[in-house]
Scaffold this motif. Structure first.
Motif, PDB file in Angstrom:
ATOM      1  N   VAL A 186      12.440  19.613 -31.365  1.00 50.80           N
ATOM      2  CA  VAL A 186      12.238  20.983 -31.829  1.00 50.80           C
ATOM      3  C   VAL A 186      10.761  21.289 -32.069  1.00 50.80           C
ATOM      4  CG1 VAL A 186      14.531  21.142 -32.824  1.00 50.80           C
ATOM      5  CG2 VAL A 186      12.600  20.475 -34.286  1.00 50.80           C
ATOM      6  N   GLY A 187       9.888  20.298 -31.907  1.00 54.43           N
ATOM      7  CA  GLY A 187       8.460  20.612 -31.919  1.00 54.43           C
ATOM      8  C   GLY A 187       7.658  19.970 -33.031  1.00 54.43           C
ATOM      9  N   MET A 188       8.177  18.914 -33.641  1.00 52.70           N
ATOM     10  CA  MET A 188       7.378  18.251 -34.665  1.00 52.70           C
ATOM     11  C   MET A 188       6.467  17.226 -33.993  1.00 52.70           C
ATOM     12  SD  MET A 188       8.557  16.410 -38.123  1.00 52.70           S
ATOM     13  CE  MET A 188       7.382  16.300 -39.452  1.00 52.70           C
ATOM     14  N   LEU A 207       3.146  20.084 -24.783  1.00 55.87           N
ATOM     15  CA  LEU A 207       4.556  20.364 -24.580  1.00 55.87           C
ATOM     16  C   LEU A 207       5.283  20.467 -25.921  1.00 55.87           C
ATOM     17  CD1 LEU A 207       6.263  20.827 -22.127  1.00 55.87           C
ATOM     18  CD2 LEU A 207       6.738  18.384 -22.005  1.00 55.87           C
ATOM     19  N   ILE A 208       4.927  19.575 -26.856  1.00 50.39           N
ATOM     20  CA  ILE A 208       5.571  19.627 -28.179  1.00 50.39           C
ATOM     21  C   ILE A 208       5.302  20.983 -28.823  1.00 50.39           C
ATOM     22  CG2 ILE A 208       5.534  18.693 -30.519  1.00 50.39           C
ATOM     23  CD1 ILE A 208       5.320  15.953 -29.471  1.00 50.39           C
ATOM     24  N   ASP A 209       4.055  21.418 -28.744  1.00 52.19           N
ATOM     25  CA  ASP A 209       3.704  22.716 -29.311  1.00 52.19           C
ATOM     26  C   ASP A 209       4.410  23.845 -28.584  1.00 52.19           C
ATOM     27  OD1 ASP A 209       2.278  22.810 -31.594  1.00 52.19           O
ATOM     28  OD2 ASP A 209       0.320  22.478 -30.644  1.00 52.19           O
ATOM     29  N   PHE A 210       4.516  23.694 -27.279  1.00 52.19           N
ATOM     30  CA  PHE A 210       5.194  24.723 -26.484  1.00 52.19           C
ATOM     31  C   PHE A 210       6.640  24.861 -26.924  1.00 52.19           C
ATOM     32  CE2 PHE A 210       7.312  26.679 -22.929  1.00 52.19           C
ATOM     33  CZ  PHE A 210       6.388  27.610 -22.489  1.00 52.19           C
ATOM     34  N   HIS A 258       6.957  26.673 -30.294  1.00 49.68           N
ATOM     35  CA  HIS A 258       6.717  28.113 -30.356  1.00 49.68           C
ATOM     36  C   HIS A 258       7.553  28.938 -29.388  1.00 49.68           C
ATOM     37  CE1 HIS A 258       3.453  27.840 -33.248  1.00 49.68           C
ATOM     38  NE2 HIS A 258       3.065  26.754 -32.608  1.00 49.68           N
ATOM     39  N   HIS A 259       8.112  28.315 -28.349  1.00 48.92           N
ATOM     40  CA  HIS A 259       8.759  29.118 -27.315  1.00 48.92           C
ATOM     41  C   HIS A 259      10.238  28.844 -27.098  1.00 48.92           C
ATOM     42  CE1 HIS A 259       4.853  30.699 -25.951  1.00 48.92           C
ATOM     43  NE2 HIS A 259       4.412  29.495 -26.279  1.00 48.92           N
ATOM     44  N   ILE A 260      10.707  27.663 -27.554  1.00 47.51           N
ATOM     45  CA  ILE A 260      12.087  27.313 -27.234  1.00 47.51           C
ATOM     46  C   ILE A 260      12.863  26.960 -28.496  1.00 47.51           C
ATOM     47  CG2 ILE A 260      13.573  25.841 -25.798  1.00 47.51           C
ATOM     48  CD1 ILE A 260      11.109  25.161 -24.112  1.00 47.51           C
ATOM     49  N   GLY A 261      14.080  27.492 -28.596  1.00 47.63           N
ATOM     50  CA  GLY A 261      14.967  27.095 -29.688  1.00 47.63           C
ATOM     51  C   GLY A 261      15.996  26.115 -29.163  1.00 47.63           C
ATOM     52  N   PHE A 262      16.291  25.091 -29.968  1.00 46.85           N
ATOM     53  CA  PHE A 262      17.248  24.079 -29.509  1.00 46.85           C
ATOM     54  C   PHE A 262      18.457  23.991 -30.420  1.00 46.85           C
ATOM     55  CE2 PHE A 262      13.261  22.620 -27.692  1.00 46.85           C
ATOM     56  CZ  PHE A 262      13.632  22.172 -26.435  1.00 46.85           C
ATOM     57  N   VAL A 263      19.643  23.904 -29.789  1.00 49.44           N
ATOM     58  CA  VAL A 263      20.852  23.555 -30.541  1.00 49.44           C
ATOM     59  C   VAL A 263      21.485  22.387 -29.802  1.00 49.44           C
ATOM     60  CG1 VAL A 263      23.114  24.306 -31.349  1.00 49.44           C
ATOM     61  CG2 VAL A 263      21.217  25.941 -31.272  1.00 49.44           C
ATOM     62  N   PHE A 264      21.629  21.248 -30.500  1.00 47.32           N
ATOM     63  CA  PHE A 264      22.228  20.094 -29.843  1.00 47.32           C
ATOM     64  C   PHE A 264      23.705  20.019 -30.168  1.00 47.32           C
ATOM     65  CE2 PHE A 264      17.748  19.226 -30.676  1.00 47.32           C
ATOM     66  CZ  PHE A 264      17.312  19.094 -29.368  1.00 47.32           C
ATOM     67  N   SER A 299      12.023  30.133 -35.269  1.00 39.01           N
ATOM     68  CA  SER A 299      10.664  30.079 -34.711  1.00 39.01           C
ATOM     69  C   SER A 299      10.385  31.266 -33.785  1.00 39.01           C
ATOM     70  CB  SER A 299      10.481  28.762 -33.957  1.00 39.01           C
ATOM     71  OG  SER A 299      11.408  28.695 -32.892  1.00 39.01           O
ATOM     72  N   LYS A 300      11.315  32.214 -33.703  1.00 40.88           N
ATOM     73  CA  LYS A 300      11.197  33.354 -32.783  1.00 40.88           C
ATOM     74  C   LYS A 300      10.919  32.878 -31.350  1.00 40.88           C
ATOM     75  CE  LYS A 300       9.795  36.710 -36.188  1.00 40.88           C
ATOM     76  NZ  LYS A 300       8.743  37.543 -36.747  1.00 40.88           N
ATOM     77  N   PRO A 301      11.831  32.089 -30.806  1.00 36.02           N
ATOM     78  CA  PRO A 301      11.597  31.540 -29.468  1.00 36.02           C
ATOM     79  C   PRO A 301      11.889  32.581 -28.389  1.00 36.02           C
ATOM     80  CG  PRO A 301      13.748  30.859 -30.237  1.00 36.02           C
ATOM     81  CD  PRO A 301      13.140  31.676 -31.349  1.00 36.02           C
ATOM     82  N   ARG A 302      11.475  32.279 -27.156  1.00 39.22           N
ATOM     83  CA  ARG A 302      11.784  33.164 -26.026  1.00 39.22           C
ATOM     84  C   ARG A 302      13.238  33.033 -25.629  1.00 39.22           C
ATOM     85  NH1 ARG A 302      10.559  37.062 -24.198  1.00 39.22           N
ATOM     86  NH2 ARG A 302       9.884  36.735 -22.042  1.00 39.22           N
ATOM     87  N   PHE A 303      13.797  31.832 -25.823  1.00 39.19           N
ATOM     88  CA  PHE A 303      15.221  31.643 -25.511  1.00 39.19           C
ATOM     89  C   PHE A 303      15.741  30.439 -26.273  1.00 39.19           C
ATOM     90  CE2 PHE A 303      12.687  29.371 -22.408  1.00 39.19           C
ATOM     91  CZ  PHE A 303      13.280  28.131 -22.335  1.00 39.19           C
ATOM     92  N   VAL A 304      17.076  30.354 -26.347  1.00 39.00           N
ATOM     93  CA  VAL A 304      17.698  29.227 -27.040  1.00 39.00           C
ATOM     94  C   VAL A 304      18.474  28.395 -26.030  1.00 39.00           C
ATOM     95  CG1 VAL A 304      19.406  28.547 -28.777  1.00 39.00           C
ATOM     96  CG2 VAL A 304      17.885  30.493 -29.209  1.00 39.00           C
TER      97      VAL A 304
END
Ligand SMILES: Nc1ncnc2c1ncn2[C@@H]1O[C@H](COP(=O)(O)OP(=O)(O)OP(=O)(O)O)[C@@H](O)[C@H]1O
Ligand SMILES: [Mg+2]
Lengths: 404, 229
Positions: A301-303, B80-83, B86-92, B161-166
């Motif tokens: 998730v970006g950490m 990539l981690i920063d990207f 700020h841009h992607i939301g994840f649900v596992f 995080s207000k991502p562009r997509f999830v």
């Protein structure tokens, strides 16, 4: 927030954390106690030895190679006062230390003559505590103190008279009879059987050496600042014929004995620290292994990996800190107790201590160095142990970490 | 407007060996802003592999993935981690949340990583948890929440995080049908009311039925792409 997270993670597995804290606690406790007793023993031994010699001696340059009165210093009170006024100086005492033949009836033997200013030195040498019979001597006294061993040798005591036959200053003879005021128990058997203590004024008259001493003995407040104190003294004295020596220069064999003794302990401590090290490492290993999935999520998730390592580092710091704190808090009262109530030694150890002229007791040291050193080592271990999770996290592949 | 452009993405495991696996063999797909896309297909067809590559969690063997004009297959790991942040939301699929943090803290954590000010964090976290129907569970830790509630918190976190997509890989796989329905209701509402773009994989026919676009994979290739509803 990171700290909060770390704190909660520490208590995630309460039992494991408590075990880890307990292991650090016991290690710190043992290390502190052991060092307290050992350091205390040496502090005591040194202070006993140093009470006789001073921590720094001011001598004539010739005296070290040929320790006779002719190689003494001529001093006046204003110089002594000036030295006394320097920073970190607790006492500057005047001494004549010399050999002389002593005789009583048909018996005679060699003696070590210590001439000193009683009012300055009673508390340094703790003569009042060592008095066996009779009384102490005053600055103007015409009598002497002798060691208990010598009293036994001649079978004499308070009120008897002893003859001293020796060399005075620059060829003068120094013979005289002196009444015995008191008998003291001092130092080793050998020392006790040859010790004669005399007021300085009487000795200077007896030896025809007004104003002459064989050394000025310096006692600093803080014995860790020997070198700077020596330099300060040197600036006041600046005389080519005068030499300043610290006890380390005068007694290198004592320094070696100290190092040999503490050397053995270093090994013991290393083993102890190694045990803590592996204890913490084991915990860190488990903390890392069981949370790979979670780390995977966090990195996904970006950490930043670096921040994740910081959290793990904080967790171990917290664990260790609790252990160190508990260990220090628990050891202090014990150390303080043995500081106030020294342990008497028995058997062979006591004999060898006495042989060196030390009191056969172990007194706990409460020096803050001990706590600081232990805390420092544990923190160092924490740093080293944290290299592992830092590497694991830096190499972590989130996809693999999250595959079950 | 295209949010994601996937061009000829291939993923080959053990290339050149006898056990070579073509997990993805040339996938082309464009995802428009505001779409609600299900990736479906039999087990082993490459759904997870595709989502991982799109999310920058895994590397492709060849091809490009452009997200808002940035080819993420060319970004170095630290960028990539920063990207992702700020841009992607994840649900596992499960265990999305940090066990020692409350629902509120889990959602806020992502904004903390983004260094958003506290006031903004609190406001947004409260609003998001309200949106997923968990206003009353804000101070509960994951182990005090049901699986469905945990997934709802995960959705709230993904949006924080207000991502562009999830991206969501089988978000309902561990849920019973009622929780599945609830989660899907929430996702659809967020999609319709806020315009959030969702891409998720699933095996569940009821979920597939409610998707607006269904992309079917087979043996690492797209075999159908249908808009419905
Ligand atoms: N790390 C890996 N090493 C080797 N092969 C892999 C690896 N990960 C996936 N594969 C293979 O790649 C192919 C696609 O796998 P993937 O997990 O993307 O399928 P999926 O559609 O998500 O399946 P499921 O519905 O079971 O989740 C499968 O054949 C799988 O065995
Ligand atoms: Mg899958």
């Amino acid at each position: 927030m990171y700290l909060k997270l770390a704190w909660r993670n520490v208590w995630r597995n309460r039992r494991r954390s408590l075990i880890t804290i307990a292991s650090i606690f016991f290690a710190v406790l043992f290390a502190n106690l052991m060092q307290s007793l050992q350091q205390g023993m040496w502090e005591k031994a040194l202070s006993t030895t140093m009470s006789l010699s001073g921590y720094i001696q001011v001598q004539d340059t010739a005296f070290w190679d040929e320790p006779i009165l002719d190689n003494g210093l001529v001093v006046n009170d204003s110089l002594v006062d000036q030295l006394q006024g320097l920073p970190n100086i607790s006492n500057v005492t005047q001494r004549i230390q010399s050999g002389a033949l002593v005789a009583h009836d048909s018996l005679s033997k060699f003696s070590l003559l210590y001439a000193l200013v009683p009012s300055d030195e009673v508390h340094i040498l703790e003569l009042d505590k060592k008095l066996d019979s009779g009384s102490l001597i005053s600055d103007e006294d015409e009598g002497i103190l002798i060691g208990a061993g010598m009293a036994r040798y001649f079978d004499i005591g308070v009120g008897d008279t002893l003859s001293l036959i020796g060399q005075g200053y620059h060829g003068a003879s120094a013979n005289g009879n002196f009444p015995i005021r008191g008998v003291i128990r001092y130092g080793t058997e050998q020392m006790s059987s040859s010790l004669v203590v005399m007021p300085l004024k009487l000795a200077q008259r007896h030896m025809s050496a007004p104003g002459v001493v064989t050394s000025l003995n310096v006692y600093p407040h803080n014995i860790d600042k020997l070198e700077s104190t020596k330099q300060a003294l040197g600036q006041v004295i600046s005389d080519d014929h005068i030499r300043l020596m610290t006890w380390k220069e005068m007694m290198p064999e004592l320094v070696q004995a100290f190092q040999a003794d503490t050397g053995g302990n270093v090994i013991f401590l290393m083993v102890l620290y190694l045990i803590i090290g592996f204890g913490i490492f084991g915990t860190v290993l488990m903390m890392t292994a069981e949370r790979m999935y979670e780390f995977g999520v966090l990195v996904s998730v970006g950490m930043k990996r670096f921040r994740l390592s910081i959290i793990l580092f904080l967790e171990t710091i917290l664990l260790s800190f609790l252990g160190i704190l508990a260990g220090s808090l628990a050891s202090f009262p014990v150390m303080y107790y043995y500081n106030q109530n020294p342990i008497p030694m028995t058997g062979g150890a006591a004999e060898s201590m006495k042989e060196y002229g030390f009191e056969a007791i172990i007194q706990g040291s409460i020096s803050p160095d001990i706590f600081i050193a232990d805390a420092g080592v544990v923190l160092l271990i924490v740093f080293l142990v944290n290299i592992y999770p830092a590497i694991v996290i830096s190499k972590l592949n989130p996809v693999k970490a999250m595959r079950k | 407007m295209a949010v994601i452009e996937i061009k000829d993405v291939k993923k080959i495991y053990y290339p050149g060996s006898e056990i070579q696996v073509n997990a993805l063999s040339g996938v082309n797909l464009t995802i428009e802003e505001g779409e609600f896309t299900a990736i479906v297909g039999p087990s082993g067809s490459g759904k997870t592999t595709l989502l991982n590559i799109v999310g920058g969690l895994d590397t492709s063997s060849s091809g490009s993935v452009n997200i808002d004009q940035t080819d993420i297959t060319r970004l170095p790991e630290n960028k990539l981690i920063d990207f992702r942040l700020h841009h992607i939301g994840f649900v596992f699929q499960a265990y999305n949340l940090i066990p020692v943090l409350t629902a509120k803290e889990n959602v806020g954590f992502i904004m903390l990583l983004q260094k958003r000010p506290e006031q903004e964090r609190n406001d947004r976290v409260t609003a998001l948890l309200e949106e997923v129907g968990l206003s009353d569970k804000m101070d509960k830790r994951p182990n005090e929440l049901s699986g469905g509630q945990q997934q709802r918190v995960a959705v709230a976190r993904a949006l924080a995080s207000k991502p562009r997509f999830v991206l969501a890989d089988e978000p309902t796989a561990n849920l019973d049908s009622r929780s599945t329905g609830d989660l899907l209701d929430i996702m659809l509402r967020l999609n319709q009311e806020e315009g959030t773009t969702f891409i998720f994989s699933t095996h569940d026919q009821r979920v597939i039925d409610r998707a607006r676009r269904v992309v079917t994979l087979e043996d690492g290739k797209i075999v159908s792409d249908v808009r419905q509803g």
